[in-house]
Design a protein around this motif. Structure first.
Motif, PDB file in Angstrom:
ATOM      1  N   ALA A 125       0.833  -1.202   0.000  1.00  0.00           N
ATOM      2  CA  ALA A 125       0.000   0.000   0.000  1.00  0.00           C
ATOM      3  C   ALA A 125       0.873   1.260   0.000  1.00  0.00           C
ATOM      4  O   ALA A 125       2.017   1.248   0.480  1.00  0.00           O
ATOM      5  N   ARG A 126       0.302   2.332  -0.535  1.00  0.00           N
ATOM      6  CA  ARG A 126       0.932   3.660  -0.504  1.00  0.00           C
ATOM      7  C   ARG A 126       0.226   4.503   0.548  1.00  0.00           C
ATOM      8  O   ARG A 126      -1.012   4.565   0.574  1.00  0.00           O
ATOM      9  N   VAL A 127       1.001   5.143   1.413  1.00  0.00           N
ATOM     10  CA  VAL A 127       0.443   5.963   2.486  1.00  0.00           C
ATOM     11  C   VAL A 127       0.025   7.314   1.908  1.00  0.00           C
ATOM     12  O   VAL A 127       0.854   8.058   1.360  1.00  0.00           O
ATOM     13  N   LEU A 128      -1.275   7.635   2.033  1.00  0.00           N
ATOM     14  CA  LEU A 128      -1.805   8.898   1.511  1.00  0.00           C
ATOM     15  C   LEU A 128      -1.976   9.942   2.597  1.00  0.00           C
ATOM     16  O   LEU A 128      -1.903  11.148   2.320  1.00  0.00           O
ATOM     17  N   GLY A 129      -2.274   9.519   3.795  1.00  0.00           N
ATOM     18  CA  GLY A 129      -2.509  10.479   4.870  1.00  0.00           C
ATOM     19  C   GLY A 129      -2.216   9.866   6.215  1.00  0.00           C
ATOM     20  O   GLY A 129      -2.151   8.636   6.369  1.00  0.00           O
ATOM     21  N   ARG A 130      -2.037  10.752   7.217  1.00  0.00           N
ATOM     22  CA  ARG A 130      -1.737  10.283   8.569  1.00  0.00           C
ATOM     23  C   ARG A 130      -2.355  11.254   9.553  1.00  0.00           C
ATOM     24  O   ARG A 130      -2.228  12.470   9.406  1.00  0.00           O
ATOM     25  N   LEU A 131      -3.062  10.715  10.542  1.00  0.00           N
ATOM     26  CA  LEU A 131      -3.706  11.545  11.559  1.00  0.00           C
ATOM     27  C   LEU A 131      -3.334  11.004  12.926  1.00  0.00           C
ATOM     28  O   LEU A 131      -3.685   9.873  13.277  1.00  0.00           O
ATOM     29  N   ARG A 169      -3.941   7.037  12.753  1.00  0.00           N
ATOM     30  CA  ARG A 169      -4.696   6.454  11.657  1.00  0.00           C
ATOM     31  C   ARG A 169      -4.020   6.811  10.338  1.00  0.00           C
ATOM     32  O   ARG A 169      -3.742   7.988  10.061  1.00  0.00           O
ATOM     33  N   TYR A 170      -3.763   5.778   9.528  1.00  0.00           N
ATOM     34  CA  TYR A 170      -3.183   5.971   8.203  1.00  0.00           C
ATOM     35  C   TYR A 170      -4.261   5.714   7.145  1.00  0.00           C
ATOM     36  O   TYR A 170      -5.031   4.755   7.241  1.00  0.00           O
ATOM     37  N   GLU A 171      -4.282   6.589   6.177  1.00  0.00           N
ATOM     38  CA  GLU A 171      -5.096   6.318   4.997  1.00  0.00           C
ATOM     39  C   GLU A 171      -4.159   5.795   3.916  1.00  0.00           C
ATOM     40  O   GLU A 171      -3.143   6.438   3.604  1.00  0.00           O
ATOM     41  N   VAL A 172      -4.490   4.615   3.358  1.00  0.00           N
ATOM     42  CA  VAL A 172      -3.596   3.968   2.410  1.00  0.00           C
ATOM     43  C   VAL A 172      -4.375   3.573   1.156  1.00  0.00           C
ATOM     44  O   VAL A 172      -5.589   3.342   1.196  1.00  0.00           O
ATOM     45  N   ARG A 173      -3.663   3.485   0.059  1.00  0.00           N
ATOM     46  CA  ARG A 173      -4.225   2.967  -1.180  1.00  0.00           C
ATOM     47  C   ARG A 173      -3.653   1.567  -1.390  1.00  0.00           C
ATOM     48  O   ARG A 173      -2.443   1.391  -1.554  1.00  0.00           O
ATOM     49  N   VAL A 174      -4.523   0.573  -1.373  1.00  0.00           N
ATOM     50  CA  VAL A 174      -4.099  -0.811  -1.529  1.00  0.00           C
ATOM     51  C   VAL A 174      -3.723  -1.051  -2.994  1.00  0.00           C
ATOM     52  O   VAL A 174      -4.490  -0.743  -3.904  1.00  0.00           O
ATOM     53  N   GLN A 175      -2.540  -1.624  -3.202  1.00  0.00           N
ATOM     54  CA  GLN A 175      -2.055  -1.844  -4.558  1.00  0.00           C
ATOM     55  C   GLN A 175      -1.889  -3.312  -4.920  1.00  0.00           C
ATOM     56  O   GLN A 175      -2.025  -3.693  -6.081  1.00  0.00           O
ATOM     57  N   LEU A 176      -1.576  -4.144  -3.948  1.00  0.00           N
ATOM     58  CA  LEU A 176      -1.414  -5.562  -4.218  1.00  0.00           C
ATOM     59  C   LEU A 176      -1.677  -6.325  -2.920  1.00  0.00           C
ATOM     60  O   LEU A 176      -1.183  -5.937  -1.858  1.00  0.00           O
ATOM     61  N   LEU A 187       5.085   5.155   9.689  1.00  0.00           N
ATOM     62  CA  LEU A 187       5.003   5.133   8.234  1.00  0.00           C
ATOM     63  C   LEU A 187       5.112   6.552   7.692  1.00  0.00           C
ATOM     64  O   LEU A 187       4.440   7.469   8.180  1.00  0.00           O
ATOM     65  N   ASP A 188       5.941   6.738   6.688  1.00  0.00           N
ATOM     66  CA  ASP A 188       6.121   8.043   6.062  1.00  0.00           C
ATOM     67  C   ASP A 188       5.086   8.265   4.971  1.00  0.00           C
ATOM     68  O   ASP A 188       4.678   7.327   4.276  1.00  0.00           O
ATOM     69  N   LEU A 189       4.675   9.498   4.829  1.00  0.00           N
ATOM     70  CA  LEU A 189       3.704   9.835   3.800  1.00  0.00           C
ATOM     71  C   LEU A 189       4.289   9.602   2.410  1.00  0.00           C
ATOM     72  O   LEU A 189       5.487   9.807   2.174  1.00  0.00           O
ATOM     73  N   HIS A 190       3.407   9.157   1.504  1.00  0.00           N
ATOM     74  CA  HIS A 190       3.710   9.001   0.079  1.00  0.00           C
ATOM     75  C   HIS A 190       4.740   7.909  -0.206  1.00  0.00           C
ATOM     76  O   HIS A 190       5.271   7.863  -1.306  1.00  0.00           O
ATOM     77  N   ARG A 191       4.994   7.049   0.764  1.00  0.00           N
ATOM     78  CA  ARG A 191       5.875   5.910   0.526  1.00  0.00           C
ATOM     79  C   ARG A 191       5.066   4.633   0.441  1.00  0.00           C
ATOM     80  O   ARG A 191       3.958   4.535   0.967  1.00  0.00           O
ATOM     81  N   GLU A 192       5.628   3.623  -0.213  1.00  0.00           N
ATOM     82  CA  GLU A 192       4.960   2.328  -0.348  1.00  0.00           C
ATOM     83  C   GLU A 192       5.559   1.348   0.653  1.00  0.00           C
ATOM     84  O   GLU A 192       6.786   1.273   0.811  1.00  0.00           O
ATOM     85  N   TYR A 193       4.643   0.578   1.289  1.00  0.00           N
ATOM     86  CA  TYR A 193       5.052  -0.376   2.317  1.00  0.00           C
ATOM     87  C   TYR A 193       4.385  -1.728   2.066  1.00  0.00           C
ATOM     88  O   TYR A 193       3.321  -1.817   1.439  1.00  0.00           O
ATOM     89  N   LEU A 194       5.032  -2.751   2.593  1.00  0.00           N
ATOM     90  CA  LEU A 194       4.397  -4.056   2.757  1.00  0.00           C
ATOM     91  C   LEU A 194       3.928  -4.134   4.204  1.00  0.00           C
ATOM     92  O   LEU A 194       4.735  -4.041   5.129  1.00  0.00           O
ATOM     93  N   LEU A 195       2.611  -4.312   4.394  1.00  0.00           N
ATOM     94  CA  LEU A 195       2.020  -4.253   5.723  1.00  0.00           C
ATOM     95  C   LEU A 195       1.364  -5.585   6.070  1.00  0.00           C
ATOM     96  O   LEU A 195       0.712  -6.207   5.226  1.00  0.00           O
TER      97      LEU A 195
END
Length: 485
Positions: A389-395, A402-409, A434-442
């Motif tokens: 997922a790519r991290v789009l936002g963090r609160l 809370r992280y908002e993420v875009r699931v990619q795989l 988690l850093d913003l705008h980076r992709e992670y395996l979660l």
């Protein structure tokens, strides 16, 4: 099964004695005279049947057999014979025969063992011969010889062929209708009613065209309890997946493609076929005894998945409500919020090269190192979800992040994921951060509140959250093969 023979009817002529109590001879003569004179001696319509007798005992002591009941035609001189059948035959099913029991046809052939046939004194050992034209003749092959002999008809109730449900009756091979009567043309309608007209159920017929935003499992439809004549088909490199009500996959689950074949699910048999076209189909006669969830494992854009099934009218309303709710997981959408970042400082004047931007130090302490194969394997196997997922936002809040993420795989999922998800960490200072705008395996776990109002993806403290790289992707796939089943 055909017209009754004369011996099956009772002709109450003046001098005919049946051996039963009957009106006096003079009374019958008077009745016969009155009936004939009233119409000028012309024929009077068909005779009348007596009530059906009781069903006989099953012709077999085990397995499938035959039961029969009969009736008699009562007719007077000048009347036609009764229309209809004088005998009815129905299937009777007893417990399975014990292993090694001699089949009924074999037993009939064996009765001629050691007995001279064909006009000679020579004897033979006989076994059934199934290659003759008439299946209901007792065709027996002489063991050790290249000929067979027909001993007439088989006994009523003999299977027409090995493993067949059709039985021989009076030399004819008959199948049973849905009413259990042999020779009956009664059939079940799509609703499962014998002799029905499909008016007690509805056909659900749709095409799922959602293309999906990522590779992984997507919900197609709920196949509810009570569904009949289920058919699903598509033509693509994607794969149909079927999940039981208990969350376990029946086929094509956990990123593994199942072989074509027949699978048991929800009280019915599901026939799964895959053609080299590529084309996949699922078929099940039903009725299903439990809900099933039909999904698709997307690997390419979805060209459309056709599905249909018949459902009782009283179950259609609840199905509609469930199907509409199926498109939304319990994780309700929330307004997107992004952690506010301090404004970027203006560009430093060229005349003042010693100026440096003001930065706010992060109050959270550094996280401990959680790298290593053992750590990856522990969290992969113990998690409910593993995805890229790519991290789009963090609160950051008082007690959680809370992280908002875009699931990619998706590598592993207990239930379907949406393209946009929230992932929660139960700390203001989560580890790893988690850093913003980076992709992670979660690797996340599913956390449902006691009252059922919240369903969250939880990122455990010191859990598995690695920046995505091709090497890390390869390591995750290796970990998936090492988890215990």
């Amino acid at each position: 099964m055909g017209k009754p023979r004369p011996r099956e009817a009772e002709w109450l002529a003046p001098h005919h004695h049946t051996g039963r109590a009957h009106p006096s001879r003079s009374s019958l003569l008077l009745l016969w005279t009155l009936l004939n004179c009233s119409v000028g001696g012309s024929a009077q319509g068909p005779g009348e049947w007596t009530p059906w007798g009781s069903w006989t005992r099953c012709s077999s002591s085990c397995g499938q057999g035959l039961s029969v009941r009969s009736r008699h035609c009562i007719w007077l001189p000048g009347e036609e014979l009764c229309s209809g059948d004088s005998h009815e035959y129905r299937l009777c099913q007893l417990p399975d025969c014990p292993p090694g029991a001699m089949p009924f046809r074999d037993l009939q052939c064996a009765l001629y063992n050691g007995r001279p046939v064909l006009g000679t004194q020579k004897t033979y050992q006989w076994v059934p011969f199934h290659g003759a034209p008439n299946q209901c003749d007792l065709n027996c092959l002489a063991e050790g010889h290249a000929f067979y002999h027909s001993f007439g008809r088989v006994l009523d109730g003999t299977p027409c062929s090995r493993g067949a449900r059709e039985l021989c009756v009076a030399g004819r091979c008959l199948s049973a209708g849905c009413d259990g009567l042999l020779g009956s043309d009664a059939r079940e309608d799509h609703c499962g009613r014998c002799g029905g007209t499909n008016d007690s159920c509805l056909l659900v017929q749709r095409v799922f065209r959602d293309a999906g935003a990522f590779a992984g499992y997507w919900n197609v439809t709920l196949i509810p309890e009570g569904a009949r004549h289920v058919r699903v088909a598509h033509r693509s490199r994607n794969h149909l997946a079927l999940m039981g009500f208990d969350g376990r996959y029946v086929l094509n689950g956990n990123w593994a493609v199942s072989p074509p074949g027949t699978y048991e699910a929800a009280g019915t048999r599901v026939v799964y076929t895959r053609a080299p076209g590529p084309e996949e189909t699922l078929r099940a006669a039903g009725p299903t005894s439990q809900d099933l969830l039909l999904q698709v494992l997307l690997q390419e854009p979805n060209p459309g998945i056709e599905f249909e099934f018949w459902l009782p009218r009283e179950l259609y309303g609840p199905f509609q409500a469930q199907a509409q709710a199926l498109g939304w997981s319990l994780r309700q959408p929330q307004p997107r919020e992004v952690e506010r970042q301090p404004p970027e400082p203006p560009a430093a004047p060229a005349a003042n090269p010693s100026w440096t931007p003001h930065s706010t130090p992060d109050p959270c302490p550094p996280c401990s190192d959680t790298r290593g194969r053992a750590h990856r394997l522990l969290h992969y196997c113990g998690s409910d979800f593993v995805f890229r997922a790519r991290v789009l936002g963090r609160l950051r809040q008082a007690r959680e992040t809370r992280y908002e993420v875009r699931v990619q795989l998706i590598y592993k999922n207990l239930s379907p994921l949406r393209a946009l998800e929230y992932v929660w960490a139960l700390s203001h200072c989560p580890c790893p951060l988690l850093d913003l705008h980076r992709e992670y395996l979660l690797a996340a776990q599913r956390l449902i509140s006691l009252d059922g109002t919240q369903d969250r993806l939880l990122l455990p403290h010191a859990g598995y959250a690695r920046p995505w790289t091709p090497a890390e992707d390869s390591r995750v796939r290796v970990a998936a093969r090492q988890c215990p089943v």
